[in-house]
Design a protein around this motif. Structure first.
Motif, short mmCIF file in Angstrom:
data_model
loop_
_atom_site.label_atom_id
_atom_site.label_comp_id
_atom_site.label_asym_id
_atom_site.label_seq_id
_atom_site.Cartn_x
_atom_site.Cartn_y
_atom_site.Cartn_z
N VAL A 25 19.69 -46.36 70.63
CA VAL A 25 18.13 -45.70 69.90
C VAL A 25 17.10 -46.73 69.61
N VAL A 26 17.61 -47.73 69.17
CA VAL A 26 16.83 -49.01 68.96
C VAL A 26 16.42 -49.67 70.17
N PHE A 27 17.09 -49.57 71.44
CA PHE A 27 16.85 -50.05 72.65
C PHE A 27 15.83 -49.06 73.40
N VAL A 28 15.87 -47.90 73.31
CA VAL A 28 15.32 -46.87 74.05
C VAL A 28 13.78 -47.17 74.31
N PRO A 29 13.13 -47.59 73.21
CA PRO A 29 11.71 -47.64 73.44
C PRO A 29 11.31 -48.97 74.49
#
Length: 306
Positions: A121-125
Protein backbone atom coordinates in the motif's frame (compact mmCIF):
# COMPACT_ATOMS: atom_id res chain seq x y z
CA UNK A 1 56.81 -29.10 -33.42
CA UNK A 2 58.87 -28.29 -30.36
CA UNK A 3 57.40 -27.52 -26.95
CA UNK A 4 58.42 -23.87 -27.28
CA UNK A 5 56.66 -23.53 -30.65
CA UNK A 6 53.50 -25.16 -29.28
CA UNK A 7 53.50 -22.83 -26.27
CA UNK A 8 53.93 -19.79 -28.53
CA UNK A 9 51.08 -20.93 -30.78
CA UNK A 10 48.79 -21.50 -27.79
CA UNK A 11 49.60 -18.04 -26.43
CA UNK A 12 48.82 -16.53 -29.83
CA UNK A 13 45.46 -18.28 -29.96
CA UNK A 14 44.69 -17.09 -26.43
CA UNK A 15 45.47 -13.47 -27.38
CA UNK A 16 43.31 -13.80 -30.47
CA UNK A 17 40.37 -15.10 -28.42
CA UNK A 18 40.89 -12.27 -25.94
CA UNK A 19 40.81 -9.65 -28.71
CA UNK A 20 37.67 -11.22 -30.18
CA UNK A 21 36.00 -11.16 -26.75
CA UNK A 22 36.84 -7.46 -26.33
CA UNK A 23 35.57 -6.72 -29.83
CA UNK A 24 32.31 -8.55 -29.07
CA UNK A 25 31.89 -6.52 -25.87
CA UNK A 26 32.41 -3.27 -27.82
CA UNK A 27 29.81 -4.34 -30.39
CA UNK A 28 27.25 -4.73 -27.60
CA UNK A 29 28.14 -1.32 -26.13
CA UNK A 30 28.24 0.68 -29.39
CA UNK A 31 24.41 0.92 -29.91
CA UNK A 32 23.94 2.31 -26.40
CA UNK A 33 26.83 4.74 -26.88
CA UNK A 34 25.35 5.91 -30.17
CA UNK A 35 22.03 6.62 -28.48
CA UNK A 36 23.64 8.41 -25.53
CA UNK A 37 26.00 10.50 -27.64
CA UNK A 38 23.54 11.12 -30.46
CA UNK A 39 20.53 12.01 -28.34
CA UNK A 40 21.87 13.36 -25.05
CA UNK A 41 25.29 14.91 -25.66
CA UNK A 42 24.62 16.18 -29.16
CA UNK A 43 21.29 17.51 -27.89
CA UNK A 44 23.01 19.35 -25.03
CA UNK A 45 25.53 20.94 -27.40
CA UNK A 46 22.77 21.96 -29.81
CA UNK A 47 20.66 23.35 -26.97
CA UNK A 48 23.61 25.40 -25.68
CA UNK A 49 23.96 26.93 -29.15
CA UNK A 50 20.23 27.66 -29.35
CA UNK A 51 20.46 29.41 -25.97
CA UNK A 52 22.59 32.11 -27.64
CA UNK A 53 19.90 32.89 -30.22
CA UNK A 54 16.86 35.12 -30.40
CA UNK A 55 14.75 32.52 -32.16
CA UNK A 56 11.14 31.42 -32.35
CA UNK A 57 12.01 27.90 -33.49
CA UNK A 58 10.63 28.48 -36.99
CA UNK A 59 12.57 31.36 -38.52
CA UNK A 60 15.31 29.99 -40.84
CA UNK A 61 17.60 32.90 -39.92
CA UNK A 62 17.72 33.30 -36.13
CA UNK A 63 19.47 36.27 -34.58
CA UNK A 64 22.67 35.65 -32.62
CA UNK A 65 22.53 37.44 -29.26
CA UNK A 66 25.44 35.77 -27.44
CA UNK A 67 24.82 35.89 -23.70
CA UNK A 68 21.78 38.13 -24.07
CA UNK A 69 19.35 35.42 -23.00
CA UNK A 70 21.37 34.74 -19.85
CA UNK A 71 21.51 38.44 -18.99
CA UNK A 72 17.75 38.63 -19.47
CA UNK A 73 17.34 35.55 -17.29
CA UNK A 74 19.24 37.05 -14.38
CA UNK A 75 16.97 40.12 -14.48
CA UNK A 76 13.78 38.08 -14.89
CA UNK A 77 11.65 38.11 -11.70
CA UNK A 78 9.65 35.09 -12.90
CA UNK A 79 12.86 33.04 -13.10
CA UNK A 80 13.73 33.89 -9.51
CA UNK A 81 10.16 33.15 -8.40
CA UNK A 82 10.32 29.75 -10.12
CA UNK A 83 13.73 29.02 -8.58
CA UNK A 84 12.44 29.97 -5.12
CA UNK A 85 9.37 27.75 -5.58
CA UNK A 86 11.57 24.81 -6.62
CA UNK A 87 13.87 25.33 -3.61
CA UNK A 88 11.01 25.56 -1.13
CA UNK A 89 9.20 22.64 -2.72
CA UNK A 90 12.36 20.53 -2.63
CA UNK A 91 13.30 21.27 0.99
CA UNK A 92 9.82 20.61 2.41
CA UNK A 93 8.99 17.51 0.37
CA UNK A 94 12.39 15.90 0.87
CA UNK A 95 12.33 16.35 4.65
CA UNK A 96 8.74 15.11 4.96
CA UNK A 97 9.29 12.14 2.64
CA UNK A 98 12.45 11.11 4.43
CA UNK A 99 10.84 11.44 7.85
CA UNK A 100 7.71 9.51 6.91
CA UNK A 101 9.65 6.91 4.92
CA UNK A 102 12.00 6.21 7.85
CA UNK A 103 9.13 6.09 10.34
CA UNK A 104 7.13 3.62 8.25
CA UNK A 105 10.25 1.49 7.60
CA UNK A 106 10.96 1.33 11.33
CA UNK A 107 7.39 0.40 12.17
CA UNK A 108 7.15 -2.28 9.49
CA UNK A 109 10.55 -3.74 10.37
CA UNK A 110 8.97 -5.19 13.51
CA UNK A 111 6.49 -8.03 13.93
CA UNK A 112 3.44 -6.35 12.35
CA UNK A 113 0.48 -8.46 11.23
CA UNK A 114 -0.16 -8.03 7.48
CA UNK A 115 3.21 -6.33 6.97
CA UNK A 116 3.39 -7.30 3.29
CA UNK A 117 0.04 -5.66 2.58
CA UNK A 118 1.10 -2.44 4.29
CA UNK A 119 4.35 -2.37 2.33
CA UNK A 120 2.46 -2.75 -0.94
CA UNK A 121 0.00 0.00 0.00
CA UNK A 122 2.83 2.40 0.85
CA UNK A 123 4.71 1.68 -2.37
CA UNK A 124 1.79 1.65 -4.84
CA UNK A 125 1.72 5.47 -5.33
CA UNK A 126 5.31 5.35 -6.60
CA UNK A 127 4.27 3.32 -9.65
CA UNK A 128 1.04 5.17 -10.39
CA UNK A 129 1.00 7.41 -13.45
CA UNK A 130 1.44 11.11 -12.55
CA UNK A 131 -1.48 11.95 -14.84
CA UNK A 132 -3.78 9.69 -12.82
CA UNK A 133 -2.54 11.09 -9.50
CA UNK A 134 -2.90 14.67 -10.75
CA UNK A 135 -6.46 14.12 -11.96
CA UNK A 136 -7.45 12.55 -8.64
CA UNK A 137 -5.92 15.32 -6.53
CA UNK A 138 -7.31 18.06 -8.74
CA UNK A 139 -10.76 16.73 -7.91
CA UNK A 140 -9.79 16.21 -4.27
CA UNK A 141 -8.69 19.85 -3.89
CA UNK A 142 -11.69 21.43 -5.63
CA UNK A 143 -13.79 23.90 -3.57
CA UNK A 144 -16.56 21.29 -3.63
CA UNK A 145 -14.12 18.39 -3.43
CA UNK A 146 -13.50 15.67 -0.90
CA UNK A 147 -10.97 17.56 1.23
CA UNK A 148 -13.31 20.45 1.99
CA UNK A 149 -16.16 18.00 2.54
CA UNK A 150 -14.01 16.13 5.07
CA UNK A 151 -13.08 19.36 6.87
CA UNK A 152 -16.75 20.33 7.05
CA UNK A 153 -17.71 16.88 8.38
CA UNK A 154 -15.25 17.12 11.28
CA UNK A 155 -16.19 20.70 12.16
CA UNK A 156 -13.14 22.39 10.61
CA UNK A 157 -15.02 24.27 7.93
CA UNK A 158 -13.02 27.41 8.78
CA UNK A 159 -10.03 25.72 7.11
CA UNK A 160 -11.81 25.19 3.82
CA UNK A 161 -10.01 26.68 0.83
CA UNK A 162 -9.96 26.68 -2.93
CA UNK A 163 -6.71 24.80 -2.45
CA UNK A 164 -5.17 24.98 -5.92
CA UNK A 165 -6.70 28.38 -6.75
CA UNK A 166 -5.38 30.19 -3.68
CA UNK A 167 -1.83 31.58 -4.16
CA UNK A 168 -1.13 31.19 -0.45
CA UNK A 169 -1.73 27.43 -0.29
CA UNK A 170 -1.43 26.16 -3.88
CA UNK A 171 2.26 25.27 -3.47
CA UNK A 172 1.48 23.44 -0.23
CA UNK A 173 -1.15 21.41 -2.07
CA UNK A 174 1.44 20.37 -4.67
CA UNK A 175 3.85 19.44 -1.88
CA UNK A 176 1.20 17.13 -0.44
CA UNK A 177 0.75 15.45 -3.84
CA UNK A 178 4.49 14.92 -4.18
CA UNK A 179 4.78 13.50 -0.65
CA UNK A 180 1.94 11.09 -1.41
CA UNK A 181 3.65 10.00 -4.64
CA UNK A 182 7.22 9.50 -3.41
CA UNK A 183 7.17 8.61 0.28
CA UNK A 184 7.03 4.96 -0.78
CA UNK A 185 10.38 5.36 -2.54
CA UNK A 186 12.00 6.69 0.64
CA UNK A 187 10.39 3.84 2.58
CA UNK A 188 11.82 1.28 0.14
CA UNK A 189 15.40 2.58 0.43
CA UNK A 190 15.22 2.87 4.21
CA UNK A 191 13.79 -0.62 4.48
CA UNK A 192 16.71 -1.99 2.46
CA UNK A 193 19.20 0.00 4.55
CA UNK A 194 17.69 -1.15 7.84
CA UNK A 195 18.27 -4.76 6.85
CA UNK A 196 22.01 -3.99 6.89
CA UNK A 197 22.05 -2.68 10.47
CA UNK A 198 23.81 -5.13 12.77
CA UNK A 199 21.32 -6.79 15.11
CA UNK A 200 24.08 -7.22 17.70
CA UNK A 201 24.39 -3.45 18.06
CA UNK A 202 20.66 -3.12 18.70
CA UNK A 203 20.79 -5.91 21.27
CA UNK A 204 23.78 -4.29 22.99
CA UNK A 205 21.89 -1.00 23.20
CA UNK A 206 18.90 -2.73 24.76
CA UNK A 207 21.14 -4.46 27.29
CA UNK A 208 22.64 -1.08 28.20
CA UNK A 209 19.12 0.20 28.89
CA UNK A 210 18.67 2.42 25.84
CA UNK A 211 15.03 2.98 24.89
CA UNK A 212 13.60 2.73 21.39
CA UNK A 213 13.92 6.44 20.63
CA UNK A 214 17.51 6.59 21.90
CA UNK A 215 18.46 3.47 19.93
CA UNK A 216 17.01 4.86 16.72
CA UNK A 217 18.62 8.26 17.19
CA UNK A 218 22.06 7.09 18.28
CA UNK A 219 22.55 3.82 16.40
CA UNK A 220 20.11 3.39 13.51
CA UNK A 221 19.98 6.91 12.04
CA UNK A 222 23.79 7.42 11.88
CA UNK A 223 24.23 4.13 10.03
CA UNK A 224 21.76 5.28 7.37
CA UNK A 225 23.74 8.41 6.49
CA UNK A 226 24.39 7.47 2.85
CA UNK A 227 20.74 6.62 2.40
CA UNK A 228 19.93 10.08 3.76
CA UNK A 229 22.38 11.64 1.29
CA UNK A 230 21.04 9.62 -1.63
CA UNK A 231 17.43 10.52 -0.90
CA UNK A 232 18.28 14.19 -0.33
CA UNK A 233 20.22 14.63 -3.56
CA UNK A 234 17.90 12.56 -5.75
CA UNK A 235 15.03 14.52 -4.22
CA UNK A 236 16.64 17.84 -5.11
CA UNK A 237 17.31 16.72 -8.68
CA UNK A 238 13.75 15.37 -8.85
CA UNK A 239 12.43 18.74 -7.71
CA UNK A 240 14.36 20.44 -10.52
CA UNK A 241 12.67 18.08 -13.01
CA UNK A 242 9.18 18.23 -11.54
CA UNK A 243 6.73 19.16 -14.28
CA UNK A 244 3.80 16.78 -14.64
CA UNK A 245 1.90 17.32 -11.39
CA UNK A 246 2.46 21.10 -11.53
CA UNK A 247 1.34 21.46 -15.12
CA UNK A 248 -1.64 19.13 -14.75
CA UNK A 249 -2.93 20.51 -11.44
CA UNK A 250 -2.15 24.24 -11.41
CA UNK A 251 -0.35 25.02 -14.66
CA UNK A 252 2.07 27.18 -12.69
CA UNK A 253 -0.66 29.43 -11.30
CA UNK A 254 -2.36 31.11 -9.68
CA UNK A 255 -0.31 34.29 -10.09
CA UNK A 256 2.90 32.27 -10.66
CA UNK A 257 2.68 30.93 -7.10
CA UNK A 258 3.45 27.40 -8.34
CA UNK A 259 5.64 28.30 -11.31
CA UNK A 260 8.57 25.90 -11.59
CA UNK A 261 11.61 26.11 -13.86
CA UNK A 262 10.25 23.26 -15.98
CA UNK A 263 6.82 24.84 -16.45
CA UNK A 264 8.44 28.19 -17.24
CA UNK A 265 10.65 26.54 -19.87
CA UNK A 266 7.60 24.89 -21.43
CA UNK A 267 5.65 28.13 -21.56
CA UNK A 268 8.53 30.12 -23.03
CA UNK A 269 9.77 27.56 -25.57
CA UNK A 270 6.54 25.84 -26.62
CA UNK A 271 3.68 28.22 -25.91
CA UNK A 272 5.37 31.60 -26.43
CA UNK A 273 7.85 30.46 -29.12
CA UNK A 274 10.79 32.01 -27.23
CA UNK A 275 12.95 29.02 -28.03
CA UNK A 276 16.28 30.71 -27.38
CA UNK A 277 15.21 31.94 -23.96
CA UNK A 278 13.70 28.56 -23.10
CA UNK A 279 16.99 26.90 -24.06
CA UNK A 280 18.89 29.27 -21.75
CA UNK A 281 16.55 28.34 -18.90
CA UNK A 282 17.07 24.65 -19.57
CA UNK A 283 20.86 25.11 -19.53
CA UNK A 284 20.56 26.60 -16.05
CA UNK A 285 18.57 23.54 -14.93
CA UNK A 286 21.24 21.29 -16.46
CA UNK A 287 24.02 23.19 -14.66
CA UNK A 288 22.23 22.87 -11.32
CA UNK A 289 21.67 19.14 -11.87
CA UNK A 290 25.33 18.58 -12.77
CA UNK A 291 26.45 20.53 -9.71
CA UNK A 292 24.29 18.42 -7.43
CA UNK A 293 25.50 15.22 -9.10
CA UNK A 294 29.11 16.28 -8.48
CA UNK A 295 28.26 16.92 -4.83
CA UNK A 296 26.68 13.47 -4.54
CA UNK A 297 29.71 11.74 -6.09
CA UNK A 298 32.03 13.66 -3.78
CA UNK A 299 30.05 12.63 -0.71
CA UNK A 300 30.10 8.98 -1.78
CA UNK A 301 33.87 9.15 -2.27
CA UNK A 302 34.38 10.70 1.16
CA UNK A 303 32.20 8.00 2.73
CA UNK A 304 34.23 5.22 1.10
CA UNK A 305 37.51 6.79 2.24
CA UNK A 306 36.33 7.22 5.84
Amino acid sequence: MTATTATTAAAGRSRLRSRRARLTAYLYVIPALMLIVGIIYVGVVYNSWVSTLDWNGLDPEPTQVGGGNYARLLADPIFWTALRNVALFGVVTILVQMGLGLLIALVLSGPVYGRGVYRAVVFVPVVLAPAAISAAFRQFFRPDGQLNALLDAVGLDALQRAWVADPQVALLALMAVNVFSWTGFSFLLYQAALSQVEASQLEAAQIDGAGTVRTVRSIVVPQLRMTHVTLALTGVIGSLKTFDIVFLITGGGPARSTEFLTTYIYKEAIMQFNVGYGAALSMIVLALALLLTAVQMRLYRLDRES
